[in-house]
Design a protein around this motif. Structure first.
Motif, short mmCIF file in Angstrom:
data_model
loop_
_atom_site.label_atom_id
_atom_site.label_comp_id
_atom_site.label_asym_id
_atom_site.label_seq_id
_atom_site.Cartn_x
_atom_site.Cartn_y
_atom_site.Cartn_z
N THR A 132 34.65 43.21 38.57
CA THR A 132 33.21 43.32 38.39
C THR A 132 32.52 42.44 39.43
N VAL A 133 31.24 42.67 39.62
CA VAL A 133 30.47 41.85 40.54
C VAL A 133 30.55 40.38 40.12
N GLY A 134 30.44 40.12 38.83
CA GLY A 134 30.53 38.75 38.33
C GLY A 134 31.88 38.11 38.62
N GLU A 135 32.95 38.88 38.46
CA GLU A 135 34.30 38.35 38.73
C GLU A 135 34.48 38.05 40.22
N ILE A 136 33.93 38.91 41.05
CA ILE A 136 34.04 38.69 42.50
C ILE A 136 33.31 37.42 42.90
N THR A 137 32.09 37.27 42.42
CA THR A 137 31.31 36.09 42.82
C THR A 137 31.85 34.80 42.21
N ALA A 138 32.48 34.87 41.06
CA ALA A 138 33.01 33.67 40.40
C ALA A 138 34.43 33.33 40.83
N TRP A 139 35.11 34.21 41.55
CA TRP A 139 36.54 34.07 41.82
C TRP A 139 36.95 32.68 42.29
N LEU A 140 36.27 32.13 43.27
CA LEU A 140 36.67 30.82 43.81
C LEU A 140 36.53 29.69 42.80
N ALA A 141 35.66 29.86 41.83
CA ALA A 141 35.46 28.81 40.82
C ALA A 141 36.39 28.98 39.61
N LEU A 142 37.05 30.11 39.48
CA LEU A 142 37.91 30.36 38.32
C LEU A 142 39.21 29.57 38.43
N ASP A 143 39.69 29.09 37.29
CA ASP A 143 40.99 28.44 37.29
C ASP A 143 42.08 29.53 37.25
N ALA A 144 43.33 29.11 37.35
CA ALA A 144 44.45 30.05 37.43
C ALA A 144 44.53 30.95 36.20
N ALA A 145 44.30 30.40 35.02
CA ALA A 145 44.37 31.21 33.79
C ALA A 145 43.30 32.29 33.79
N ALA A 146 42.09 31.96 34.22
CA ALA A 146 41.02 32.93 34.26
C ALA A 146 41.29 34.00 35.32
N ARG A 147 41.86 33.60 36.44
CA ARG A 147 42.22 34.58 37.48
C ARG A 147 43.29 35.54 36.96
N ALA B 241 43.73 36.37 33.90
CA ALA B 241 43.07 37.24 32.91
C ALA B 241 42.33 38.38 33.61
N VAL B 242 41.71 38.09 34.74
CA VAL B 242 41.06 39.16 35.51
C VAL B 242 42.10 40.16 35.98
N TRP B 243 43.17 39.67 36.60
CA TRP B 243 44.23 40.55 37.09
C TRP B 243 44.77 41.45 35.97
N ALA B 244 44.91 40.90 34.77
CA ALA B 244 45.47 41.66 33.65
C ALA B 244 44.60 42.86 33.27
N GLN B 245 43.31 42.79 33.53
CA GLN B 245 42.39 43.87 33.17
C GLN B 245 42.32 44.98 34.22
#
Length: 82
Positions: A43-58, A60-64
């Motif tokens: 999503t646009v939000g995931e793209i813009t937040a990517w650099l700030a996400l920790d490994a677990a959140a990244r 979780a994005v990959w899993a979707q």
């Protein structure tokens, strides 16, 4: 050997440590209706937040991403890719 190779998504979701690669494939095309990139399926939000996400959140994005891609392909009337 090829049978033992894992996809980038499998490595990212099931990997260890803090290094989780971006799913970006360099084909940035936003689907305005669904608000995600049809290259990486974030999503646009995931793209813009990517650099700030920790490994677990990244992870979780990959899993979707596989289900997002499959849903978009079903909606377009195309059979999902393997």
């Amino acid at each position: 050997m090829a049978g033992h190779r894992r996809s980038a998504a499998e490595r990212a979701v099931n990997g260890r440590g803090d290094e989780v690669p971006s799913p970006c494939v360099g084909v940035c095309q936003l689907d305005a209706a669904r608000r995600f990139c049809t290259g990486c399926w974030r999503t646009v939000g995931e793209i813009t937040a990517w650099l700030a996400l920790d490994a677990a959140a990244r992870r979780a994005v990959w899993a979707q991403l596989p289900e997002r891609r499959a849903a978009a392909e079903r909606a377009a009337g195309r059979p999902p890719r393997a």
